[in-house]
Motif scaffolding. Structure first.
Motif, mmCIF file in Angstrom:
data_model
loop_
_atom_site.group_PDB
_atom_site.id
_atom_site.type_symbol
_atom_site.label_atom_id
_atom_site.label_comp_id
_atom_site.label_asym_id
_atom_site.label_seq_id
_atom_site.Cartn_x
_atom_site.Cartn_y
_atom_site.Cartn_z
ATOM 1 N N UNK A 1 32.957 -23.484 53.036
ATOM 2 C CA UNK A 1 32.728 -24.197 51.784
ATOM 3 C C UNK A 1 32.230 -25.611 51.960
ATOM 4 N N UNK A 2 32.551 -26.406 50.974
ATOM 5 C CA UNK A 2 32.055 -27.782 50.917
ATOM 6 C C UNK A 2 32.752 -28.673 51.946
ATOM 7 N N UNK A 3 32.234 -29.857 52.125
ATOM 8 C CA UNK A 3 32.784 -30.813 53.096
ATOM 9 C C UNK A 3 34.207 -31.201 52.713
ATOM 10 N N UNK A 4 35.059 -31.335 53.720
ATOM 11 C CA UNK A 4 36.461 -31.685 53.486
ATOM 12 C C UNK A 4 36.745 -33.162 53.766
ATOM 13 N N UNK A 5 35.843 -33.839 54.428
ATOM 14 C CA UNK A 5 36.038 -35.255 54.739
ATOM 15 C C UNK A 5 34.945 -35.752 55.660
ATOM 16 N N UNK A 6 34.977 -37.037 55.942
ATOM 17 C CA UNK A 6 33.964 -37.662 56.793
ATOM 18 C C UNK A 6 34.516 -37.821 58.201
ATOM 19 N N UNK A 7 33.835 -37.222 59.170
ATOM 20 C CA UNK A 7 34.259 -37.288 60.563
ATOM 21 C C UNK A 7 34.237 -38.732 61.066
ATOM 22 N N UNK A 8 35.224 -39.092 61.849
ATOM 23 C CA UNK A 8 35.356 -40.408 62.478
ATOM 24 C C UNK A 8 35.514 -41.530 61.460
ATOM 25 N N UNK B 1 40.773 -43.063 59.929
ATOM 26 C CA UNK B 1 41.022 -44.467 60.253
ATOM 27 C C UNK B 1 42.103 -45.071 59.371
ATOM 28 N N UNK B 2 42.282 -44.547 58.164
ATOM 29 C CA UNK B 2 43.301 -45.061 57.258
ATOM 30 C C UNK B 2 44.711 -44.796 57.790
ATOM 31 N N UNK B 3 44.841 -43.819 58.678
ATOM 32 C CA UNK B 3 46.139 -43.415 59.175
ATOM 33 C C UNK B 3 46.634 -44.284 60.320
ATOM 34 N N UNK B 4 45.814 -45.149 60.849
ATOM 35 C CA UNK B 4 46.217 -46.007 61.975
ATOM 36 C C UNK B 4 47.195 -47.068 61.531
#
Length: 64
Positions: free
Chosen positions: A50-57, A61-64
């Motif tokens: 299906x469609x994109x699930x998120x942006x790679x790399x 970053x928000x999880x750091x």
């Protein structure tokens, strides 16, 4: 046909191995036009991706 030749033909997703109608205006593969599938060995089915699930790399970053 040996295994290497089989996989090189099966997994050829370079723009040269894709129908021109499956490319975007910049000549890159357009997943919406390609309509890729994946094999589900648990249920013996082919599943449409299906469609994109998120942006790679980026999104992680928000999880750091």
């Amino acid at each position: 046909m040996d295994a290497q030749e089989f996989w090189s033909k099966t997994l050829d997703l370079s723009p040269a191995g894709v129908h021109p109608g499956q490319l975007d205006e910049a000549g890159r593969i357009d997943p919406a036009k390609l309509r890729p599938i994946a094999f589900d060995p648990v249920h013996n089915l082919y599943r449409a991706l299906g469609e994109a699930a998120g942006r790679a790399f980026h999104d992680g970053l928000q999880l750091k």
